[in-house]
Enzyme design. Structure first.
Site, PDB file in Angstrom:
ATOM      1  N   CYS A 145       0.829  -1.213   0.000  1.00 14.21           N
ATOM      2  CA  CYS A 145       0.000   0.000   0.000  1.00 14.21           C
ATOM      3  C   CYS A 145       0.861   1.259   0.000  1.00 14.21           C
ATOM      4  O   CYS A 145       0.349   2.353  -0.184  1.00 14.21           O
ATOM      5  CB  CYS A 145      -0.890   0.017   1.239  1.00 14.21           C
ATOM      6  SG  CYS A 145       0.055   0.307   2.758  1.00 14.21           S
ATOM      7  N   MET A 198       6.718 -11.180   4.429  1.00 13.92           N
ATOM      8  CA  MET A 198       5.384 -10.757   3.988  1.00 13.92           C
ATOM      9  C   MET A 198       4.926  -9.532   4.764  1.00 13.92           C
ATOM     10  O   MET A 198       3.747  -9.311   4.943  1.00 13.92           O
ATOM     11  CB  MET A 198       4.398 -11.908   4.114  1.00 13.92           C
ATOM     12  CG  MET A 198       4.607 -12.759   5.337  1.00 13.92           C
ATOM     13  SD  MET A 198       3.888 -14.377   5.179  1.00 13.92           S
ATOM     14  CE  MET A 198       4.149 -14.991   6.835  1.00 13.92           C
ATOM     15  N   ALA A 257       2.092 -19.570  12.164  1.00 14.22           N
ATOM     16  CA  ALA A 257       2.024 -19.945  13.583  1.00 14.22           C
ATOM     17  C   ALA A 257       2.879 -19.025  14.468  1.00 14.22           C
ATOM     18  O   ALA A 257       3.309 -19.442  15.544  1.00 14.22           O
ATOM     19  CB  ALA A 257       2.426 -21.407  13.782  1.00 14.22           C
ATOM     20  N   GLU A 303       0.501 -13.448  15.574  1.00 16.59           N
ATOM     21  CA  GLU A 303      -0.927 -13.755  15.636  1.00 16.59           C
ATOM     22  C   GLU A 303      -1.654 -13.325  16.914  1.00 16.59           C
ATOM     23  O   GLU A 303      -2.818 -12.920  16.848  1.00 16.59           O
ATOM     24  CB  GLU A 303      -1.120 -15.272  15.484  1.00 16.59           C
ATOM     25  CG  GLU A 303      -0.667 -15.794  14.146  1.00 16.59           C
ATOM     26  CD  GLU A 303      -0.719 -17.296  14.096  1.00 16.59           C
ATOM     27  OE1 GLU A 303      -1.488 -17.855  13.306  1.00 16.59           O
ATOM     28  OE2 GLU A 303       0.013 -17.925  14.884  1.00 16.59           O
TER      29      GLU A 303
HETATM   30  S1  FES Z   1      -0.823  -3.255   3.079  1.00 18.61           S
HETATM   31 FE1  FES Z   1       0.096  -1.558   4.043  1.00 18.61          FE
HETATM   32  S2  FES Z   1       2.052  -2.304   4.537  1.00 18.61           S
HETATM   33 FE2  FES Z   1       1.028  -4.054   3.793  1.00 18.61          FE
END
Ligand code: FES
Ligand SMILES: Cc1cc2nc3c(=O)[nH]c(=O)nc-3n(C[C@H](O)[C@H](O)[C@H](O)COP(=O)(O)OP(=O)(O)OC[C@H]3O[C@@H](n4cnc5c(N)ncnc54)[C@H](O)[C@@H]3O)c2cc1C
Ligand code: FES
Length: 1304
Positions: free
Chosen positions: A92, A1012, A1053, A1235
């Site tokens: 983003c 990620m 996890a 998580e």
């Molecule tokens: S969607 Fe904003 S940093 Fe991943």
């Protein structure tokens, strides 16, 4: 569209595709135009996905690449979002950068409100927005703003608050690059010259399917419309664009009148203002703001009402291009402007060959869904908005699924004119959107009020007429029927309060009209600094910036679809089932193969190897061969030269079905038919049945929890490249488990794994959704590449992704709880039914984890749980951050809530948190699966959370607030968490790494984790830095590749750092040991000198590292095990304010305390905490997946599915990392955190429930009540049980077909 032009033609891939429909902001660019009239340059942000290239004649477009880069100079906006840790996965980030950049071009010293507004159209799924806001807050030059440092002068944003606790800064603001507006790109002089000198000529662009005509004069436009009456006039393209893209609308000719000056003219008269129909909503907003400043207040009622609505239409990017005429003529059922314009007696000037006329914008003009009474050749030239008169009042009220950037559920415009000096109504006009096919006028209700005094009796009678007049069918498209009906009443009531307020300044009921609080305060982040004396080169424990944050902010970071095309590359589009349960009688691909560019259609028969994908021992068909079992199941795939051609081919594949009877959609239906995946699981400690005999009270309840779409910003993406020899395949993909993709592809093609290499550079968000589903799509894409011998790219569109790839499991939880009158829970029996969809995927593992966490933080001596994965005909659900825990614990906490409300009638919520305390684990204990642990840090988190949040006094203040306010209620909740870390299947806890030291001293680290957004690569750099005793600048982490590190486990996890960190540590230790002789020989030498020497001495400079991981297990037969390495603990207090009339709420403050041991990187960990909390807030309060009665997913994009935006974050958001916590079970005493905190989002759910309980108490209702999750405004409002909701007669279940299913 500009987006594909930038990405595909110009190879400017910094601008991202996130949704294609203007709903996410990932594609934001800045458009600049020279205005010859004023000789000024206008800059505005826009969504490239909706911006037709043909419309950009004479405009300059600035993309993220244009403002700065690592090769030249990074722009301050790019630097600050990166350094403030506002970029996690980074997908983003370019969009955020461009929205902020555009704001600064127009307003170099913005206010916080400017920033909030500018970012309102940009979604982020990772960060929780706080760090983005904090990064950009540094541009905020408000004279007294301390930027959160607490050193502001009088009027400081922190006035009245205690100064923030400091523990070191997450980012240093001292040496930020200054913003220097004089250094910005200049508008191209040739475009100014062109605008000033070149004669304006009409233009025609002739494309494959569309002719685009852009006239310059009104006469020409009128003639064109006469010649092509069916051709739309495209201005902002925010209606026509999505129609073409998502609904397949065909427009062979498009007329673009953006250069016809008359459409943009503004003329003022004493009676009002004529606004050119082409003016953008932003221009209209600025114009009206000016008029409101200038004119006497009594003249601006209608303008202020419009402004109220304009602030809510779409995001900034939409408002910058969408035209007022387009909004009116689009005649959306829930247009925000039409009800106000209609109620405000506005008029339209219309032109055509037949001449000019003025028509009233009323019910005769708005005639149906997307229909007006305009003749096809007529053009709206302008809109006349009158000034208001004395004794005339206007209101505009709306309620939407999200506070901003969301189409309204119900919206309204109400105008009343009183007889001078009295309360007798002379004129009244009430218009609604969202309660019919178009804007609806409540004329009967108006007639019942006109001529009468505006008082309670008149209105009370009017509500009855209104209810009868606006009677929606229970099957109304969009659903929420009872809510919509109650909103028509409560919005009128709110208008009434506004009027009373204006006339008599009411106090207590005034709470009905006071807006919810909205001012973002700087948050506090507290973490433990590194110990004194730690070497400056040792980066462990320091808030190091995400290793690729800068390249993410400059748009240079390469995501899967940014990889340049290889020669002859093909595109793959999937064809999915349109039936929930049917036999496939045939697949006819003849027509598809005739579409130009289509190369092949892949069906199950074309798979050379295994046609199934296997996970946890269960086979799942890759492409349906004989039978489909949900809408959205993959049946075949079309490959073609371009994506558009593949789409066209896919659209004409004919699948012949024979429907099978009675598909199963809900868990109740599954229970009735015993449609389950095996095994079912049960666990029990103590003797539950007997304990129920001995308790003071027993209560039975249930709660339903809806699913959750992952909504990773980067959709499923992959490129498969056959190497052309030795049956080798290189696969570039966005996934969390490259080894699983590698194995699955090899099996599918019938080749050994050593021929398939999978490569993951970075993933634009995953959250569990890129494990199994990605592999299945990668298998199909590989078959296509295999057969064609060419590279094949598959990038799902947002709607396809949402349809095909499943979501978090919706769960129905039922419980029976036995407790003593002192609040001690003695027995609990909980049943969980998870809606798994049509295949097993990881569902059985999910329901196991549900059972393992059902105790949460509570020591219930007799505890039984039973969980099943229900097999239904919905798309198969899969892993999602928390993996069943967020569902499990919500049921437990709801049960505890019920116990408290049972005991105290729900009035005294002090008791509620005490009941939590009474039942909490207090000392070294065994869980219900006989796992020993010490809850000391759980209790520390709990106590610190109460203390830091000032819970007791705020609880009291909320009670006082509730006494004083009839229609607004405040609620608080503190929620604890105990979350097990690691995989209970022991073999998944292993990890490996490969570390090379090159002769120049630079170090390359490879490990099995995928990056990620969670910052694993950054942490691995820190680990390597500590172990090799070198600065991180020496260390590079490139992609994750199955060729470099084989047999990896999924990054999931919350265990990625624990496992891979140990593997990297292991390899580095080996290397450092090997270097020992040379270090000893030259103790004062440099790192580079030792490395050089070592090479000359033939010391190997490459090492693998390995970590065996914990030997964890769970024995379901014996109901005992060691399924986790340790627990991460936390507690969270949230406070909300709820508007009982609309169900809207605002999180006023959130305080989180978490025990994550000794953080390796506090900025990354706090980022995970904030991001997962906001994702949890979305799960429990906003995000609603809706399926039609025939099992079709209806919510397939950001327009229908609302994830939290910047408007949803807590106004004050504080995070504290528990100090002095050690964890012997993980690297450097840290703990997994990806998580756990998601569940703490439920504190907002329970705070809402608390506020609702206060509203119900005022309505005389005590005791437990049902509030399902998500607690949307609809559910919240209906649960408040106000006078208005009580008036709505419930529709009899079974007597109608609802618009959407009640899932689970
Ligand atoms: S969607 Fe904003 S940093 Fe991943
Ligand atoms: C992500 C998103 C969020 C949105 N949120 C909201 C919201 O919250 N509330 C809301 O009310 N709306 C919302 N909208 C709708 C948006 O406001 C309208 O789509 C927009 O105003 C239409 O204007 P346009 O210039 O883009 O129309 P275009 O798409 O260019 O044209 C739309 C239609 O209007 C016709 N038309 C345009 N101008 C004229 C004219 N002068 N004379 C005759 N016909 C004309 C065209 O022929 C065409 O049929 C949203 C849209 C998007 C994409
Ligand atoms: S891709 Fe353009 S707004 Fe989402």
């Amino acid at each position: 569209m500009l987006l594909s032009y930038l990405r595909d033609r110009l190879r400017l891939t910094g601008t991202k595709y996130g949704c294609g429909g203007g709903g996410c902001g990932a594609c934001t660019v800045m458009v600049s135009r020279y205005q010859p009239g004023t000789k000024t340059i206008l800059h505005y942000s826009a969504n490239a996905c909706l911006l037709p290239v043909c419309q950009l004649q004479g405009a300059a477009v600035t993309t993220v690449e244009g403002i700065g880069s690592t090769k030249t100079r990074v722009h301050p906006v790019q630097e600050r979002i990166a350094r403030a840790h506002g970029s996690q996965c980074g997908f983003c980030t370019p969009g955020m950068v461009m929205s902020m950049y555009t704001l600064l071009r127009n307003t170099p010293q913005p206010t916080m409100e400017d920033i909030r507004e500018a970012l309102g159209g940009n979604l982020c799924r990772c960060t929780g927005y706080r760090p983005i806001v904090d990064g950009f807050r540094t541009f905020c030059q408000e004279s007294n703003c301390c930027q959160g440092n607490g050193n502001g002068t009088a009027g400081c944003c922190l006035d009245g608050e205690s100064p923030p606790e400091k523990s070191g800064n997450l980012f240093d603001q001292g040496d930020l690059l200054p913003l220097d507006p004089t250094q910005e790109l200049i508008f191209p002089p040739e475009l100014i010259l062109m605008a000033q000198t070149e004669p304006q000529m009409s233009q025609r662009f002739i494309g494959e399917n569309i002719v685009w005509i852009s006239p310059v004069s009104l006469d020409e436009l009128i003639q064109l419309k006469a010649d092509h009456p069916q051709a739309p006039l495209v201005i902002g393209n925010t209606n026509i664009g999505p129609d073409i893209k998502f609904k397949g609308a065909l427009h062979p000719i498009i007329i673009s009148p953006t250069r016809v000056q008359e459409l943009f003219a503004v003329t003022r008269t004493a009676q009002g203002v004529y606004i050119g129909a082409g003016c953008s909503l932003s221009v209209v907003k600025a114009l009206l703001e000016g008029l409101v400043q200038e004119l006497p207040e009594e003249k601006t009622e209608i303008y202020r009402a419009l402004l109220q609505q304009l602030g809510n239409v779409g995001g900034q990017q939409i408002r910058n291009v969408a035209s007022i005429g387009g909004n009116i003529v689009s005649a959306y059922p829930n247009s925000d402007l039409n009800p106000v314009l209609a109620a405000g007696s506005c008029k339209l000037s219309v032109v055509s060959k037949g001449g000019r006329k003025e028509i009233l914008l009323n019910k005769d003009f708005l005639v149906g869904f997307g229909k007006t009474s305009l003749k096809p050749d007529e053009i709206v030239l302008s809109v006349f908005i009158p000034v208001s008169r004395k004794w005339e009042f206007m209101g505009a009220l709306r309620q939407a699924p999200r506070k901003e950037n969301a189409l309204a559920t119900v919206t309204s415009g109400i105008r009343v004119m009183f007889t001078e000096g009295s309360s007798v109504v002379k004129e009244l006009s009430i218009c609604y959107g969202g309660v019919g096919p178009c804007t609806v006028s409540a004329s009967r209700t108006c007639a019942a009020i006109i001529g009468r005094p505006w008082n309670e009796q008149t209105l009370s009678e009017a509500y009855t007429v209104l209810l009868d007049e606006i009677s929606l069918s229970p099957s109304h498209p969009g659903g929420k029927v009872d809510f919509r009906r109650s909103l028509t009443l409560s919005l009128l009531f709110k208008f009434n309060l506004q009027i009373l307020h204006k006339l008599w300044e009411m106090v207590r009921t005034g709470s009905g009209i006071r807006p919810l609080p909205n001012q973002l305060q700087p948050g506090i982040q507290v973490f433990q600094p590194v110990v004194n004396g730690q070497s400056v080169d040792d980066q462990v424990g320091r808030p190091v910036m995400h290793h690729s944050a800068i390249s993410q902010a400059t748009g240079e970071a390469v995501y899967c679809d940014d990889i340049p095309k290889t020669d002859g590359e093909l595109h793959l589009v999937l064809v999915t089932s349109t039936r929930p349960h049917a036999k496939i009688r045939g697949i006819d691909v003849t027509e598809a193969l005739q579409v130009p560019g289509v190369v092949d259609v892949i069906t199950s028969k074309d798979i050379p190897g295994k046609k199934f994908r296997t996970f946890t021992g269960v086979d799942e068909e890759l492409l349906a061969e004989n039978e489909v079992s949900c809408v959205g199941q993959m049946v075949c795939a079309v490959i073609a030269d371009t994506r558009e051609q593949a789409k066209r081919g896919a659209a004409v594949v004919k699948i012949h079905y024979e429907d099978l009877p009675e598909p199963v959609f809900t868990v109740e239906e599954a229970m009735e038919k015993k449609s389950y995946f095996q095994p079912q699981r049960t666990i029990e400690r103590g003797n539950v049945t007997q304990a129920f005999e001995e308790v003071d009270q027993v209560y039975e309840g249930e709660i339903r929890l809806g699913g959750q779409e992952h909504f990773y910003m980067e959709t499923q993406s992959m490129v498969v490249v056959p190497s052309g020899e030795d049956r080798e395949l290189r696969v570039y993909l966005s996934c969390q488990h490259p080894t699983y993709a590698q194995e699955s592809i090899a099996e599918t093609l019938g080749i050994p794994s050593n021929r398939v290499s999978c490569h993951v550079k970075r993933v634009g968000g995953a959250f569990g959704g890129k494990v199994t589903k990605t592999s299945a799509i990668a298998c199909i894409t590989s078959v296509a590449a295999w057969r064609s011998g060419r590279a094949v790219r598959c990038v799902l569109e947002r709607g396809e992704d949402m349809l095909i790839t499943g979501a978090r499991h919706p769960v129905l939880g039922r419980y029976k709880v036995g407790f003593m009158n002192d609040g001690k829970i003695i027995a609990a029996d909980l049943h969980y039914y998870a809606n798994s969809g049509n295949t097993a995927d990881e569902s059985v593992l999910v329901v196991e984890k549900v059972l393992l966490h059902l105790d949460n933080a509570y020591n219930v001596p007799n505890l039984r749980g039973h969980s099943v994965a229900c097999k239904t005909n919905l798309p198969s659900n899969t892993a999602f951050r928390g993996f069943g825990v967020p569902q499990s614990m919500l049921v437990t906490e709801n049960m505890i809530n019920d116990v408290a409300m049972k005991l105290e009638g729900g009035l005294d919520m002090l008791t509620l948190h005490q009941i939590r305390e009474i039942n909490m684990y207090k000392e070294v204990s065994l869980t219900h699966y006989k796992f020993q642990f010490d809850p000391k840090n759980l209790l520390r988190c709990w106590d610190e959370c109460k203390e830091k949040s000032d819970y007791d006094s705020r609880r009291q203040a909320a009670g006082e607030f509730n006494q004083k306010n009839r229609w607004k209620k405040r609620g608080l909740a503190v929620i604890p968490i105990k979350y097990g870390i690691a995989f209970s299947e022991g073999f998944l806890n292993q990890a490996a790494s490969l570390v090379h030291i090159y002769k120049d001293g630079s170090v390359l680290v490879s490990h099995g984790g995928t990056e990620m957004g969670q910052g694993i690569h950054t942490k691995m750099q820190q680990v390597a830095s500590r172990e090799l005793h070198i600065p991180t600048s020496f260390i590079h982490i490139t992609e994750t590749s199955t060729s470099a590190v084989p047999n990896t486990c999924p990054s999931a996890a919350s265990f990625g750092t624990d496992a891979n960190g140990m593997a990297v540590k292991n390899a580095c230790e080996t290397l450092y040991r090997r270097l020992e002789p040379v270090r000893k020989q030259n103790p004062t030498g440099t790192w580079e000198s030792w490395v050089k020497k070592a090479f000359l001495q033939k010391i190997s400079l490459s090492a693998t590292g390995y970590y065996r991981g914990h030997d964890l297990y769970m024995d379901w037969e014996k109901q005992e095990g060691q399924p986790y390495a340790y627990f991460t603990y936390g507690a969270c207090c949230s406070e909300v304010e709820v508007d009982c009339l609309s169900g809207d709420y605002r999180t006023v403050r959130t305080d989180i305390v978490t025990d994550i041991g000794r953080s390796i990187n506090p900025s990354v960990d706090i980022g995970q905490i904030e991001g997962s909390f906001i994702q949890g807030l979305g799960l429990y309060t906003m995000e609603e997946l809706q399926f039609s009665p025939s099992g079709v997913l209806l919510t397939r994009g950001p327009s229908q599915y609302k994830i939290p935006a910047i408007c949803d974050i807590p106004l004050q958001f504080n995070v504290y990392l528990l100090s002095d916590s050690d964890n012997p079970h993980a690297i450097y005493s840290s703990k997994g955190i990806g998580e756990p905190v998601l569940f703490l989002g439920s504190s907002v759910f329970f705070a809402i429930k608390d506020a609702v309980a206060a509203a119900r108490a005022e309505a005389g209702m005590d005791g437990p009540f049902t509030l399902d999750s998500p607690a949307t405004p609809e559910r919240t409002c209906l649960a408040c049980n106000t006078d208005f909701t009580q008036k709505i007669p419930p529709s009899r279940p079974g007597s109608f077909k609802p618009w959407a299913l009640n899932i689970p």
